[in-house]
Scaffold this active site. Structure first.
Site, PDB file in Angstrom:
ATOM      1  N   THR A  71      88.858   9.238  57.804  1.00 50.27           N
ATOM      2  CA  THR A  71      87.793   8.235  57.958  1.00 50.27           C
ATOM      3  C   THR A  71      88.402   6.824  57.911  1.00 50.27           C
ATOM      4  O   THR A  71      88.042   5.953  58.714  1.00 50.27           O
ATOM      5  CB  THR A  71      86.765   8.394  56.814  1.00 50.27           C
ATOM      6  OG1 THR A  71      86.485   9.778  56.642  1.00 50.27           O
ATOM      7  CG2 THR A  71      85.497   7.630  57.090  1.00 50.27           C
ATOM      8  N   TRP A  72      89.316   6.646  56.992  1.00 45.35           N
ATOM      9  CA  TRP A  72      90.008   5.343  56.844  1.00 45.35           C
ATOM     10  C   TRP A  72      90.754   4.994  58.127  1.00 45.35           C
ATOM     11  O   TRP A  72      90.649   3.894  58.671  1.00 45.35           O
ATOM     12  CB  TRP A  72      90.978   5.467  55.662  1.00 45.35           C
ATOM     13  CG  TRP A  72      91.635   4.216  55.198  1.00 45.35           C
ATOM     14  CD1 TRP A  72      91.339   2.929  55.548  1.00 45.35           C
ATOM     15  CD2 TRP A  72      92.708   4.139  54.245  1.00 45.35           C
ATOM     16  NE1 TRP A  72      92.172   2.062  54.875  1.00 45.35           N
ATOM     17  CE2 TRP A  72      93.006   2.773  54.070  1.00 45.35           C
ATOM     18  CE3 TRP A  72      93.435   5.087  53.512  1.00 45.35           C
ATOM     19  CZ2 TRP A  72      94.010   2.342  53.202  1.00 45.35           C
ATOM     20  CZ3 TRP A  72      94.427   4.647  52.648  1.00 45.35           C
ATOM     21  CH2 TRP A  72      94.707   3.295  52.494  1.00 45.35           C
ATOM     22  N   HIS A 128      91.632  17.597  64.009  1.00 49.23           N
ATOM     23  CA  HIS A 128      92.370  18.254  62.922  1.00 49.23           C
ATOM     24  C   HIS A 128      93.256  19.373  63.494  1.00 49.23           C
ATOM     25  O   HIS A 128      93.888  20.102  62.731  1.00 49.23           O
ATOM     26  CB  HIS A 128      91.410  18.889  61.914  1.00 49.23           C
ATOM     27  CG  HIS A 128      90.586  17.894  61.129  1.00 49.23           C
ATOM     28  ND1 HIS A 128      91.127  16.783  60.556  1.00 49.23           N
ATOM     29  CD2 HIS A 128      89.273  17.884  60.804  1.00 49.23           C
ATOM     30  CE1 HIS A 128      90.170  16.109  59.919  1.00 49.23           C
ATOM     31  NE2 HIS A 128      89.038  16.752  60.058  1.00 49.23           N
ATOM     32  N   SER A 158      90.422  16.609  46.853  1.00 48.91           N
ATOM     33  CA  SER A 158      89.423  15.986  47.715  1.00 48.91           C
ATOM     34  C   SER A 158      88.625  17.068  48.452  1.00 48.91           C
ATOM     35  O   SER A 158      87.389  17.016  48.524  1.00 48.91           O
ATOM     36  CB  SER A 158      90.126  15.056  48.708  1.00 48.91           C
ATOM     37  OG  SER A 158      89.193  14.335  49.459  1.00 48.91           O
ATOM     38  N   ARG A 279      84.679   9.053  48.324  1.00 49.77           N
ATOM     39  CA  ARG A 279      84.490   9.543  46.952  1.00 49.77           C
ATOM     40  C   ARG A 279      85.162   8.581  45.970  1.00 49.77           C
ATOM     41  O   ARG A 279      84.543   7.660  45.482  1.00 49.77           O
ATOM     42  CB  ARG A 279      85.033  10.981  46.842  1.00 49.77           C
ATOM     43  CG  ARG A 279      84.645  11.703  45.557  1.00 49.77           C
ATOM     44  CD  ARG A 279      85.282  13.082  45.506  1.00 49.77           C
ATOM     45  NE  ARG A 279      86.739  13.013  45.472  1.00 49.77           N
ATOM     46  CZ  ARG A 279      87.475  13.015  44.366  1.00 49.77           C
ATOM     47  NH1 ARG A 279      86.906  13.100  43.201  1.00 49.77           N
ATOM     48  NH2 ARG A 279      88.805  12.949  44.432  1.00 49.77           N
TER      49      ARG A 279
HETATM   50  P1  A3P Z   1      88.891  11.353  47.723  1.00 51.80           P
HETATM   51  O1  A3P Z   1      88.061  12.585  47.837  1.00 51.80           O
HETATM   52  O2  A3P Z   1      90.171  11.606  46.987  1.00 51.80           O
HETATM   53  O3  A3P Z   1      88.148  10.207  47.170  1.00 51.80           O
HETATM   54  P2  A3P Z   1      88.876  12.315  55.160  1.00 51.80           P
HETATM   55  O4  A3P Z   1      88.371  11.029  55.716  1.00 51.80           O
HETATM   56  O5  A3P Z   1      90.089  12.850  55.867  1.00 51.80           O
HETATM   57  O6  A3P Z   1      87.776  13.317  55.019  1.00 51.80           O
HETATM   58  O7  A3P Z   1      89.424  11.989  53.692  1.00 51.80           O
HETATM   59  C1  A3P Z   1      88.512  11.633  52.666  1.00 51.80           C
HETATM   60  C2  A3P Z   1      89.300  10.983  51.551  1.00 51.80           C
HETATM   61  O8  A3P Z   1      89.679   9.661  51.944  1.00 51.80           O
HETATM   62  C3  A3P Z   1      88.444  10.824  50.295  1.00 51.80           C
HETATM   63  O9  A3P Z   1      89.346  10.913  49.194  1.00 51.80           O
HETATM   64  C4  A3P Z   1      87.892   9.421  50.481  1.00 51.80           C
HETATM   65  O10 A3P Z   1      87.438   8.830  49.297  1.00 51.80           O
HETATM   66  C5  A3P Z   1      89.110   8.713  51.053  1.00 51.80           C
HETATM   67  N1  A3P Z   1      88.760   7.487  51.810  1.00 51.80           N
HETATM   68  C6  A3P Z   1      87.703   7.292  52.630  1.00 51.80           C
HETATM   69  N2  A3P Z   1      87.721   6.066  53.134  1.00 51.80           N
HETATM   70  C7  A3P Z   1      88.800   5.442  52.630  1.00 51.80           C
HETATM   71  C8  A3P Z   1      89.349   4.121  52.791  1.00 51.80           C
HETATM   72  N3  A3P Z   1      88.773   3.218  53.563  1.00 51.80           N
HETATM   73  N4  A3P Z   1      90.497   3.853  52.133  1.00 51.80           N
HETATM   74  C9  A3P Z   1      91.106   4.767  51.354  1.00 51.80           C
HETATM   75  N5  A3P Z   1      90.629   6.011  51.157  1.00 51.80           N
HETATM   76  C10 A3P Z   1      89.493   6.360  51.798  1.00 51.80           C
END
Ligand code: A3P
Length: 313
Positions: A71-72, A128, A158, A279
């Site tokens: 997502t980041w 993915h 996560s 999260r």
């Molecule tokens: P956590 O569950 O450890 O908090 P994905 O996007 O691949 O599903 O990954 C989700 C993880 O990325 C989650 O980790 C989420 O909190 C974290 N995340 C989402 N947005 C983010 C951002 N802008 N910067 C850093 N981490 C981020």
């Protein structure tokens, strides 16, 4: 009778029916497809894009293991590429969930309602899918691939939280889930094969595949935003650097900023909220949940699996 029924089934239905099956964290079935444990919907998506997708040299493909920072990276890649199209204060990332801005091959490429901005040149798409499963046109064209990887201990946690949120009576315990994860049984696992596939590709073709680590981005996001922009072919100018645009882009896509936006809250899929993708975003959060023996087991496993590859965690 069985033969008659099978005659009526399409080759795709037959393929899926005959794949080895296991239970994912949430109790749902996952299938062993081309060396990886995948949900049925993703297998259908991967087969469709493998067959029909024609990469263009300008395409930018984000690849990841789920829960590694997808997502980041969607937000970052989109903002970097479109920063001259919109003022940063009006970038669509402020009004549109990153998953809508950068569609996923296996989940929504063929759903036009989700295909908002990604179809403008350059197209930004995500998947993915493991490296070996990518369509040959992605590998053979000049399009660029970014892979975001995360320390498997945090990725496991996560994943665990993400699936534990889904309403299901068949959730496995954390111990059972951990053992499955260590046997490779998790969405798009085994995690080591997924990571190593992209790691090796990035070693062989560094101009084609950029391998990033979540932890490194957390440590120095400004440096990595610059690096990412250069790799994508949208480097920051000296003028932009002087005006702090790199810092602004990094801040715009930060966890703290994105998680509080209204657009990143509310339902996205049945039983799934957009806020589930935001999260804690902490490095080392595993230490709050895993026992010392689990940590030792996982570290040993990671070491064994990546030994000799040059990759470290
Ligand atoms: P956590 O569950 O450890 O908090 P994905 O996007 O691949 O599903 O990954 C989700 C993880 O990325 C989650 O980790 C989420 O909190 C974290 N995340 C989402 N947005 C983010 C951002 N802008 N910067 C850093 N981490 C981020």
């Amino acid at each position: 009778h069985q033969e008659k029924v099978e005659e009526l089934e399409s080759p795709l239905e037959l393929l899926i029916k005959n794949l080895p099956k296991e239970r994912n964290f949430d109790g749902k079935t996952i299938y062993f497809y081309r060396g990886f444990w995948c949900p049925e919907m993703a297998i259908r998506g991967m087969i469709a894009f493998g067959k029909h997708f024609q990469a263009q040299d300008t395409d930018l493909i984000l690849t990841s293991n789920p829960k590694s920072g997808t997502t980041w990276l969607k937000a970052l890649m989109f903002t970097i590429v479109t920063r001259t199209r919109y003022p940063l204060t009006e970038n669509p990332v402020l009004f549109t969930n990153p998953h809508m801005l950068v569609p996923s091959f296996e989940y929504n490429l063929y759903n036009p309602s989700l295909y908002v901005e990604g179809n403008r040149d350059p197209r930004i798409l995500s998947t993915h899918a493991p490296y070996d499963v990518l369509p040959t046109s992605i590998k053979d064209s000049k399009c660029r691939i970014v892979y975001i990887c995360r320390n498997p201990l945090d990725q496991f946690m996560s994943n665990w939280h993400f699936f534990a949120k889904l309403p299901s009576e068949t959730h496995s315990s954390i111990d059972e889930t951990f053992n499955r994860f260590c046997s490779g049984i998790v969405f798009f696992g085994p995690f080591w094969d997924h990571i190593l596939g992209y790691w090796k590709a990035s070693q062989e073709k560094p101009d084609k595949v950029l391998f990033l680590k979540y932890e490194d981005l957390k440590e120095d996001i400004v440096f990595h935003t610059k690096l990412l922009a250069e790799f994508l072919g949208f480097p920051f100018s000296v003028e932009e650097e002087r005006h702090g645009v790199v810092e602004e882009v990094s801040r715009l896509c930060s966890f703290e900023n994105l998680k509080d936006l209204d657009i990143n809250k509310g339902p996205i899929l049945p039983g799934r909220d957009k806020s589930d993708f935001f999260r804690k975003a902490k490095v080392g959060d595993w230490s709050n949940y895993l026992t010392p023996s689990m940590v030792e087991q996982m570290k040993k496993l990671i070491q064994e699996k990546i030994e000799g590859s040059g990759l470290t965690f």
